[in-house]
Design an enzyme around this catalytic site. Structure first.
Site, mmCIF file in Angstrom:
data_model
loop_
_atom_site.group_PDB
_atom_site.id
_atom_site.type_symbol
_atom_site.label_atom_id
_atom_site.label_comp_id
_atom_site.label_asym_id
_atom_site.label_seq_id
_atom_site.Cartn_x
_atom_site.Cartn_y
_atom_site.Cartn_z
ATOM 1 N N GLU A 192 0.878 -1.177 0.000
ATOM 2 C CA GLU A 192 0.000 0.000 0.000
ATOM 3 C C GLU A 192 0.906 1.214 0.000
ATOM 4 O O GLU A 192 1.566 1.508 1.003
ATOM 5 C CB GLU A 192 -0.872 0.009 1.251
ATOM 6 C CG GLU A 192 -1.922 -1.062 1.261
ATOM 7 C CD GLU A 192 -3.003 -0.859 0.221
ATOM 8 O OE1 GLU A 192 -2.997 0.183 -0.477
ATOM 9 O OE2 GLU A 192 -3.842 -1.746 0.082
ATOM 10 N N CYS A 201 -2.387 8.819 2.993
ATOM 11 C CA CYS A 201 -2.191 8.398 1.600
ATOM 12 C C CYS A 201 -3.438 8.697 0.785
ATOM 13 O O CYS A 201 -3.360 8.784 -0.435
ATOM 14 C CB CYS A 201 -1.890 6.912 1.565
ATOM 15 S SG CYS A 201 -3.151 5.954 2.410
HETATM 16 P P1 NAD Z 1 8.571 5.176 4.203
HETATM 17 O O1 NAD Z 1 8.479 4.310 2.997
HETATM 18 O O2 NAD Z 1 9.736 6.048 4.353
HETATM 19 O O3 NAD Z 1 8.523 4.283 5.538
HETATM 20 C C1 NAD Z 1 7.515 3.335 5.769
HETATM 21 C C2 NAD Z 1 8.089 2.176 6.572
HETATM 22 O O4 NAD Z 1 9.089 1.539 5.795
HETATM 23 C C3 NAD Z 1 8.787 2.600 7.876
HETATM 24 O O5 NAD Z 1 8.500 1.634 8.861
HETATM 25 C C4 NAD Z 1 10.260 2.557 7.501
HETATM 26 O O6 NAD Z 1 11.110 2.320 8.596
HETATM 27 C C5 NAD Z 1 10.280 1.383 6.549
HETATM 28 N N1 NAD Z 1 11.432 1.347 5.639
HETATM 29 C C6 NAD Z 1 12.156 2.396 5.167
HETATM 30 N N2 NAD Z 1 13.160 1.941 4.374
HETATM 31 C C7 NAD Z 1 13.057 0.591 4.334
HETATM 32 C C8 NAD Z 1 13.783 -0.435 3.683
HETATM 33 N N3 NAD Z 1 14.825 -0.177 2.905
HETATM 34 N N4 NAD Z 1 13.390 -1.717 3.850
HETATM 35 C C9 NAD Z 1 12.313 -2.017 4.617
HETATM 36 N N5 NAD Z 1 11.593 -1.080 5.284
HETATM 37 C C10 NAD Z 1 11.953 0.205 5.135
HETATM 38 O O7 NAD Z 1 7.193 5.989 4.218
HETATM 39 P P2 NAD Z 1 6.772 7.146 5.226
HETATM 40 O O8 NAD Z 1 7.372 8.422 4.771
HETATM 41 O O9 NAD Z 1 6.974 6.717 6.618
HETATM 42 O O10 NAD Z 1 5.186 7.182 4.981
HETATM 43 C C11 NAD Z 1 4.604 8.016 4.059
HETATM 44 C C12 NAD Z 1 4.274 7.273 2.776
HETATM 45 O O11 NAD Z 1 3.447 6.152 3.083
HETATM 46 C C13 NAD Z 1 3.474 8.108 1.813
HETATM 47 O O12 NAD Z 1 3.952 7.915 0.510
HETATM 48 C C14 NAD Z 1 2.063 7.558 1.961
HETATM 49 O O13 NAD Z 1 1.247 7.766 0.853
HETATM 50 C C15 NAD Z 1 2.318 6.125 2.205
HETATM 51 N N6 NAD Z 1 1.163 5.515 2.884
HETATM 52 C C16 NAD Z 1 0.363 4.689 2.157
HETATM 53 C C17 NAD Z 1 -0.775 4.145 2.740
HETATM 54 C C18 NAD Z 1 -1.684 3.251 1.947
HETATM 55 O O14 NAD Z 1 -2.508 2.554 2.554
HETATM 56 N N7 NAD Z 1 -1.602 3.237 0.622
HETATM 57 C C19 NAD Z 1 -1.080 4.442 4.070
HETATM 58 C C20 NAD Z 1 -0.237 5.298 4.783
HETATM 59 C C21 NAD Z 1 0.895 5.820 4.169
#
Ligand code: NAD
Length: 491
Positions: free
Chosen positions: A259, A293
């Site tokens: 997601e 999101c």
């Molecule tokens: P992010 O991708 O930076 O982080 C999300 C998670 O991924 C965190 O727990 C982070 O520690 C982890 N992560 C980061 N690098 C990683 C790696 N290399 N390997 C594995 N895990 C890793 O996102 P964010 O900035 O925290 O959140 C915002 C984003 O999330 C926005 O783009 C938003 O649209 C999206 N989002 C989507 C939904 C949905 O349901 N579609 C819901 C909420 C947020």
């Protein structure tokens, strides 16, 4: 900077592995601050890859017996967790406020969403489905198709709705007989992680089935994605990281459930009920400072009502109370951190340089970014073509329904969208043309229903959450056949 007291959480200095709270090994720490005040809240461990691997070893040991536990008993554990969570409602809401800057209106909605996801999960395990039928191909053969747990689910959660988005994966995964390793976001390791461990620790969930490993993405997150025991990796976060998760899981033939980001269009046709459209727009743009999101990223408004719409949106945005999320009447709290604040400030500056006008907002104080309405915007300007994830409302004019559809679809994303019109057939036609996993007519894009498939197309992800969709994601079919009569073989 002082230290504020921490609601609800009993143990935040550890990680939760195999039903035990473990103190920090060689891991470094993550400092947690209240975005509303800058005060230090606490620190949690940043788990190492070795810690994560230990969690997977524990979950593998525990999962087989759990899969054989009657579904009704698994449902009972989820219901116990619901009771524990409900008892702590006010403290949990306070934790969400101090850890993630969430206003009361958001903590209430998030709490109820989390409970709903758990209730749906409990229902799943009571409705274990399968099929027994006579083979249509081979005489004397009976086919049995069961749904069995996938085994172990790795869950990586974001910071914006930490409790609800962690539980929408953790609760169904457990209810359906799987074990879980959860890595919460580094911004919200308490409400998105250790709180869940604490809640399930108070239930009859056997040890080892839920493990919580707070940590950074590039170490703990990577270790979750790469672990061969994780048959499904449930990831909610940015498209950039999601693409990487897809590559790593594909390489080891595991399934990703992704997601990701959105750039959600909100289309207001010329025959829309303007008051209704503006009411919806204010909520869809500014709920939780636009950090969802499914928030409105772009307002696409017919040119004949553009000025009036922009004026009304501006007037309403000016009335939104910005302040400490613990004040009951606050609507706009702080954004999550300085990085996010700086990104928003530079997006607004760039968009103004490109020719947009600030109707209201545009300033910030610490992490409080004013609700900002931008007019004279085109689809190519920075605040419109980027997923801004903040309290910014770029308003873009269009001339025809076809142009609105073309503008709406002109993005790499396809998560949620909405159309306002008083002619239902017209709105339906526009909705049909939108490249979006979810479209809402006479509403705004910020919608979720735990029984209804949730997810996007294009770069917004792969797969769906909720209801039947998550049931299928966290179980796999197993075909057992019984050859009752001897079969004739060709040789
Ligand atoms: P992010 O991708 O930076 O982080 C999300 C998670 O991924 C965190 O727990 C982070 O520690 C982890 N992560 C980061 N690098 C990683 C790696 N290399 N390997 C594995 N895990 C890793 O996102 P964010 O900035 O925290 O959140 C915002 C984003 O999330 C926005 O783009 C938003 O649209 C999206 N989002 C989507 C939904 C949905 O349901 N579609 C819901 C909420 C947020």
């Amino acid at each position: 900077m002082g230290t504020t007291s921490l609601p609800v959480i009993d143990n935040c200095s550890g990680m939760y592995i195999d039903g035990q709270w473990r103190s920090q090994s060689e891991a470094e720490s993550i400092e947690i601050t209240n975005p509303a005040t800058g005060e230090r809240l606490t620190q949690t461990p940043a788990c190492t890859a070795a810690d994560v691997d230990e969690a997977f070893a524990a979950v593998k040991r525990a999962q087989k017996e759990w899969a054989e536990t009657p579904p009704r008993d698994r449902a009972d554990v989820i219901r116990e967790a619901i009771s524990v969570l409900e008892e702590k409602k006010s403290e949990v809401r306070e934790l969400l406020s101090v850890e993630s800057g969430s206003a009361a209106v958001k903590t209430e909605a998030e709490f109820e969403t989390a409970i709903n996801h758990m209730e749906v999960a409990a229902d799943h395990s009571r409705n274990k489905r399968g099929l027994i039928s006579a083979s249509k191909t081979y005489p004397g053969k009976e086919n049995r198709i069961q749904r069995v747990p996938v085994g172990v689910v790795g869950v990586i959660a974001p910071w914006n709705f930490p409790l609800a988005l962690a539980l929408r994966a953790v609760a169904p995964a457990l209810a359906l007989g799987n074990g879980v390793v959860l890595k919460p976001a580094e911004e919200t390791p308490l409400s998105g992680g250790l709180l869940l461990a604490q809640i399930f620790d108070e239930t009859d969930l056997p040890d080892g089935l839920l493990n919580v490993v707070p940590g950074y993405g590039d170490e703990a997150g990577e270790a979750v994605v790469a672990n061969p025991a994780a048959s499904v990796v449930s990831f909610t976060g940015s498209t950039a990281v999601g693409r990487h998760v897809a590559k790593v899981t594909a390489e080891r033939l595991a399934e990703p459930a992704l997601e990701l980001g959105g750039n959600n269009p909100y289309i207001v046709l010329d025959d829309a009920d303007l008051s209704r459209a503006v009411d919806a727009a204010i909520f869809g743009s500014f709920m939780h400072q636009g950090q969802a999101c499914i928030s409105i990223n772009r307002h696409l408004v017919h040119e004949s009502i553009y000025d009036e719409y922009t004026d009304r949106l501006t007037a309403r945005a000016r009335q939104l109370k910005v302040g400490d999320p613990l004040d009951e009447d606050t609507i706009i709290g702080p954004v999550i951190n300085e990085h996010q604040r700086d990104k928003l400030v530079s997006l607004v500056e760039a968009t103004v340089e490109e020719g947009a006008t600030i109707e209201t907002g545009g300033n910030h104080d610490d992490l409080y970014v004013e609700p900002t309405v931008l007019s004279d915007v085109t689809n190519e300007m920075q605040a419109a073509c980027t997923e801004h994830f903040g309290p910014i409302a770029p308003v873009i004019p269009f001339e025809t329904d076809e142009e609105a559809i073309q503008l709406a679809n002109d993005t790499e994303y396809g998560l949620s969208a909405a159309v306002q019109s008083s002619t239902l057939s017209r709105a339906e036609r526009v909705a049909q043309e939108l490249e979006s996993g979810m479209v809402h007519i006479n509403d705004q894009p910020f919608n979720g229903d735990p029984y209804v498939p949730f997810g996007g197309v294009k770069n917004s992800g792969i797969g769906r959450y909720n209801g039947d969709a998550i049931y299928r994601k966290f179980t796999k079919s197993k075909w057992t056949s019984i050859q009752r009569d001897p079969r004739e073989y060709p040789f």
